[in-house]
Motif scaffolding. Structure first.
Motif, PDB file in Angstrom:
ATOM      1  N   SER A  68      18.808  52.276  76.720  1.00 12.07           N
ATOM      2  CA  SER A  68      17.845  51.204  76.437  1.00 12.07           C
ATOM      3  C   SER A  68      16.427  51.638  76.762  1.00 12.07           C
ATOM      4  O   SER A  68      15.478  51.298  76.041  1.00 12.07           O
ATOM      5  N   TYR A  69      16.274  52.396  77.822  1.00 11.63           N
ATOM      6  CA  TYR A  69      14.936  52.873  78.190  1.00 11.63           C
ATOM      7  C   TYR A  69      14.378  53.805  77.122  1.00 11.63           C
ATOM      8  O   TYR A  69      13.226  53.658  76.692  1.00 11.63           O
ATOM      9  N   TYR A  70      15.182  54.759  76.659  1.00 11.64           N
ATOM     10  CA  TYR A  70      14.718  55.709  75.659  1.00 11.64           C
ATOM     11  C   TYR A  70      14.380  55.021  74.334  1.00 11.64           C
ATOM     12  O   TYR A  70      13.370  55.328  73.701  1.00 11.64           O
ATOM     13  N   ASN A  71      15.235  54.110  73.901  1.00 10.33           N
ATOM     14  CA  ASN A  71      15.097  53.536  72.569  1.00 10.33           C
ATOM     15  C   ASN A  71      14.246  52.272  72.512  1.00 10.33           C
ATOM     16  O   ASN A  71      13.650  51.982  71.465  1.00 10.33           O
ATOM     17  N   ILE A 127      18.135  46.807  87.209  1.00 11.85           N
ATOM     18  CA  ILE A 127      18.145  45.427  87.735  1.00 11.85           C
ATOM     19  C   ILE A 127      16.713  44.916  87.914  1.00 11.85           C
ATOM     20  O   ILE A 127      16.416  43.744  87.641  1.00 11.85           O
ATOM     21  N   LEU A 128      15.819  45.777  88.356  1.00 12.22           N
ATOM     22  CA  LEU A 128      14.419  45.379  88.536  1.00 12.22           C
ATOM     23  C   LEU A 128      13.793  44.918  87.220  1.00 12.22           C
ATOM     24  O   LEU A 128      13.108  43.885  87.173  1.00 12.22           O
ATOM     25  N   ILE A 129      14.024  45.684  86.145  1.00 12.87           N
ATOM     26  CA  ILE A 129      13.447  45.315  84.852  1.00 12.87           C
ATOM     27  C   ILE A 129      14.037  44.009  84.350  1.00 12.87           C
ATOM     28  O   ILE A 129      13.328  43.180  83.750  1.00 12.87           O
ATOM     29  N   PHE A 130      15.327  43.783  84.609  1.00 12.24           N
ATOM     30  CA  PHE A 130      15.976  42.539  84.180  1.00 12.24           C
ATOM     31  C   PHE A 130      15.412  41.332  84.935  1.00 12.24           C
ATOM     32  O   PHE A 130      15.091  40.306  84.328  1.00 12.24           O
ATOM     33  N   LEU A 131      15.299  41.459  86.244  1.00 15.73           N
ATOM     34  CA  LEU A 131      14.860  40.321  87.058  1.00 15.73           C
ATOM     35  C   LEU A 131      13.374  40.021  86.902  1.00 15.73           C
ATOM     36  O   LEU A 131      12.955  38.860  86.972  1.00 15.73           O
ATOM     37  N   PHE A 132      12.584  41.062  86.690  1.00 16.09           N
ATOM     38  CA  PHE A 132      11.127  40.883  86.641  1.00 16.09           C
ATOM     39  C   PHE A 132      10.559  41.557  85.383  1.00 16.09           C
ATOM     40  O   PHE A 132      10.059  42.681  85.449  1.00 16.09           O
ATOM     41  N   PRO A 133      10.637  40.870  84.220  1.00 25.20           N
ATOM     42  CA  PRO A 133      10.164  41.464  82.956  1.00 25.20           C
ATOM     43  C   PRO A 133       8.635  41.444  82.832  1.00 25.20           C
ATOM     44  O   PRO A 133       8.067  40.801  81.956  1.00 25.20           O
ATOM     45  N   PHE A 134       8.000  42.151  83.743  1.00 27.09           N
ATOM     46  CA  PHE A 134       6.541  42.227  83.750  1.00 27.09           C
ATOM     47  C   PHE A 134       6.110  43.682  83.663  1.00 27.09           C
ATOM     48  O   PHE A 134       6.817  44.583  84.117  1.00 27.09           O
ATOM     49  N   PHE A 138      23.742  51.182  70.387  1.00 25.14           N
ATOM     50  CA  PHE A 138      24.265  50.073  69.586  1.00 25.14           C
ATOM     51  C   PHE A 138      24.373  48.814  70.438  1.00 25.14           C
ATOM     52  O   PHE A 138      23.938  47.728  70.046  1.00 25.14           O
ATOM     53  N   ILE A 139      24.960  48.977  71.620  1.00 28.54           N
ATOM     54  CA  ILE A 139      25.143  47.832  72.514  1.00 28.54           C
ATOM     55  C   ILE A 139      23.787  47.285  72.963  1.00 28.54           C
ATOM     56  O   ILE A 139      23.557  46.067  72.966  1.00 28.54           O
ATOM     57  N   GLY A 140      22.884  48.199  73.331  1.00 29.29           N
ATOM     58  CA  GLY A 140      21.559  47.785  73.779  1.00 29.29           C
ATOM     59  C   GLY A 140      20.785  47.053  72.696  1.00 29.29           C
ATOM     60  O   GLY A 140      20.052  46.098  72.980  1.00 29.29           O
ATOM     61  N   GLY A 141      20.944  47.482  71.436  1.00 25.88           N
ATOM     62  CA  GLY A 141      20.259  46.816  70.329  1.00 25.88           C
ATOM     63  C   GLY A 141      20.718  45.381  70.176  1.00 25.88           C
ATOM     64  O   GLY A 141      19.906  44.471  69.953  1.00 25.88           O
ATOM     65  N   ARG A 142      22.017  45.166  70.299  1.00 29.38           N
ATOM     66  CA  ARG A 142      22.555  43.805  70.224  1.00 29.38           C
ATOM     67  C   ARG A 142      22.036  42.964  71.378  1.00 29.38           C
ATOM     68  O   ARG A 142      21.641  41.799  71.195  1.00 29.38           O
ATOM     69  N   LEU A 143      22.055  43.523  72.572  1.00 27.02           N
ATOM     70  CA  LEU A 143      21.578  42.800  73.749  1.00 27.02           C
ATOM     71  C   LEU A 143      20.078  42.519  73.653  1.00 27.02           C
ATOM     72  O   LEU A 143      19.609  41.454  74.081  1.00 27.02           O
ATOM     73  N   TYR A 144      19.333  43.455  73.062  1.00 25.32           N
ATOM     74  CA  TYR A 144      17.886  43.272  72.938  1.00 25.32           C
ATOM     75  C   TYR A 144      17.570  42.085  72.031  1.00 25.32           C
ATOM     76  O   TYR A 144      16.608  41.352  72.269  1.00 25.32           O
ATOM     77  N   GLN A 186      15.199  42.007  78.204  1.00 23.73           N
ATOM     78  CA  GLN A 186      15.556  42.549  79.519  1.00 23.73           C
ATOM     79  C   GLN A 186      17.066  42.672  79.715  1.00 23.73           C
ATOM     80  O   GLN A 186      17.535  43.447  80.541  1.00 23.73           O
ATOM     81  N   LEU A 187      17.855  41.922  78.909  1.00 22.06           N
ATOM     82  CA  LEU A 187      19.308  42.021  79.002  1.00 22.06           C
ATOM     83  C   LEU A 187      19.794  43.402  78.555  1.00 22.06           C
ATOM     84  O   LEU A 187      20.814  43.900  79.032  1.00 22.06           O
ATOM     85  N   ALA A 188      19.039  44.039  77.651  1.00 22.26           N
ATOM     86  CA  ALA A 188      19.395  45.388  77.189  1.00 22.26           C
ATOM     87  C   ALA A 188      19.356  46.384  78.337  1.00 22.26           C
ATOM     88  O   ALA A 188      20.135  47.342  78.374  1.00 22.26           O
ATOM     89  N   PHE A 189      18.459  46.156  79.305  1.00 23.57           N
ATOM     90  CA  PHE A 189      18.357  47.050  80.460  1.00 23.57           C
ATOM     91  C   PHE A 189      19.442  46.734  81.489  1.00 23.57           C
ATOM     92  O   PHE A 189      20.049  47.646  82.054  1.00 23.57           O
ATOM     93  N   LEU A 190      19.704  45.454  81.721  1.00 23.49           N
ATOM     94  CA  LEU A 190      20.754  45.082  82.680  1.00 23.49           C
ATOM     95  C   LEU A 190      22.111  45.624  82.247  1.00 23.49           C
ATOM     96  O   LEU A 190      22.931  46.029  83.083  1.00 23.49           O
ATOM     97  N   GLY A 191      22.351  45.660  80.927  1.00 21.60           N
ATOM     98  CA  GLY A 191      23.634  46.146  80.423  1.00 21.60           C
ATOM     99  C   GLY A 191      23.943  47.572  80.843  1.00 21.60           C
ATOM    100  O   GLY A 191      25.113  47.982  80.867  1.00 21.60           O
TER     101      GLY A 191
END
Length: 384
Positions: free
Chosen positions: A222-225, A284-291, A347-353, A358-363
């Motif tokens: 998720s970070y790369y894409n 977890i940090l990116i998920f909890l605090f999307p800033f 693929f999974i991250g795209g769906r979550l995004y 931020q859910l794409a990162f938590l995944g």
């Protein structure tokens, strides 16, 4: 040019292009070519699946028939030609096909250089971390240049900078190279195709280390894409996105310059444990605090989540494997850890995004937590 410097420039040249392709290509497909995030995810994911097979099958095949230097020359040239074909293409199908063909050849340059590094570590006692840090420098320079170029000329600049980078890589590959890399290493001790693979998978410590690498490197999907798109969604200026993405690479540079010294007496299993914990905290940090501020802070953990895990794998194969098995091990690492796992999680991250950015990162912690458990349950039983 001595062998240490040659390896440093090789890393620098490749990672300059990697610093364009990895973080910006998905954004380029969505912004410049007009694909949706889901379509871009399919294109990039399909490319990574192809990449996994090419690095696993094509790369070992090539090492049996030509030297690492010849492989580097041909792959650089072919990649350059394929990149030019992107210019007139605009439809989803055309971009999908080109990306799949491009992903067959371009990514193999990385295991070629990494295999050369592992062999030079054995034959010339070169410092891996010192040369690998130049790869991070190339990556960070690319991020800065692309950030500035897109702010001035928009996303069209991404493709043309990629073409220029591959031209430079192709030209460098024609320069004199270390003698030990002009040989065909696998033909020295290998008598039967597939022997290296069978020998590697029969080693339980290697299989465990490979699984850990697959989980921890795949967790960066998720970070790369979507890192570039995520920051763009936060309304960050393109130039500053390049600077923010560079924070991770700058820490990576510092890490690799000191890794040989600071991790000299650290067990490989301990390194993987550190990487797993750091990666879990990061997502977890990116998920909890999307800033933006928190995303920047999380970048400080890249040296841990990526750098330590990568160094652990390289240290393991350099210390534990004979030179004739190193290209096969690098091919498996590039295929499964740096390609297939990232493809699946893209693929999974795209769906979550699409549900929540931020859910794409938590995944991604679905990979990091199992990695931590594997280390804790196997480190005492197996020697790694």
């Amino acid at each position: 040019m001595n062998n240490q410097r040659w390896l440093s420039v090789s890393f620098l040249a490749f990672f300059f292009t990697w610093g364009i392709f990895l973080p910006y290509w998905t954004g380029w497909l969505t912004i410049e070519k007009g694909l949706s995030v889901t379509q871009a995810s399919v294109v990039m994911g399909a490319g990574m699946i192809v990449r996994s097979f090419s690095t696993f099958l094509l790369f070992p095949y090539l090492t049996k028939r030509m030297s690492l230097i010849r492989i580097m020359k041909w792959l650089s040239f072919i990649s350059l030609v394929l990149t030019v074909i992107y210019i007139p293409s605009s439809s989803f199908i055309a971009l999908l096909i080109i990306t799949m063909v491009f992903s067959t050849f371009y990514p193999i340059i990385l295991p070629t250089v990494e295999s050369g590094a592992s062999i030079l570590m054995q034959t010339d006692r070169i410092h891996y971390g010192r040369s690998r840090s130049f790869g991070s420098i190339g990556y960070t320079v690319a991020l800065l240049i692309v950030g500035a170029a897109t702010a001035i000329w928009d996303e069209r600049a991404i493709l043309y900078l990629m073409i220029l980078g591959l031209m430079a890589t192709t030209l460098f590959s024609t320069r004199p190279a270390p003698v030990s890399l002009k040989k065909e290493p696998l033909k020295i001790n290998s008598t039967k195709r597939g022997t290296e693979f069978k020998e590697l998978i029969s080693s339980k410590p290697f299989v465990i280390v490979l699984i850990l690498a697959i989980l921890l490197q795949g967790a960066h999907a998720s970070y790369y894409n979507y890192g570039y798109i995520f920051l763009d969604d936060l309304n960050v200026n393109s130039f500053y996105i390049g600077i923010i993405l560079n924070v991770a690479v700058l820490l990576e540079i510092v890490f690799f310059t000191q890794a040989d010294r600071f991790l000299a007496n650290v067990k490989v299993s301990t390194m993987f444990l550190i990487a797993g914990i750091g990666s879990t905290v990061r997502w977890i940090l990116i998920f909890l605090f999307p800033f933006t501020s928190v995303f920047i802070a999380s970048q400080l953990l890249h040296a841990v989540s990526f750098g330590v895990a990568h160094f652990a794998f390289i240290r393991f194969i350099s210390d534990k494997l004979p030179s004739n098995l190193i290209p096969a091990a690098q091919g498996m690492y590039a295929a499964f850890a740096m390609s297939l796992s990232i493809a699946i999680l893209t693929f999974i991250g795209g769906r979550l995004y699409d549900i929540s950015p931020q859910l794409a990162f938590l995944g991604m912690i679905s990979c990091t937590i199992p990695a931590i458990i594997i280390v804790l349950t196997t480190r005492k039983h197996f020697s790694y």
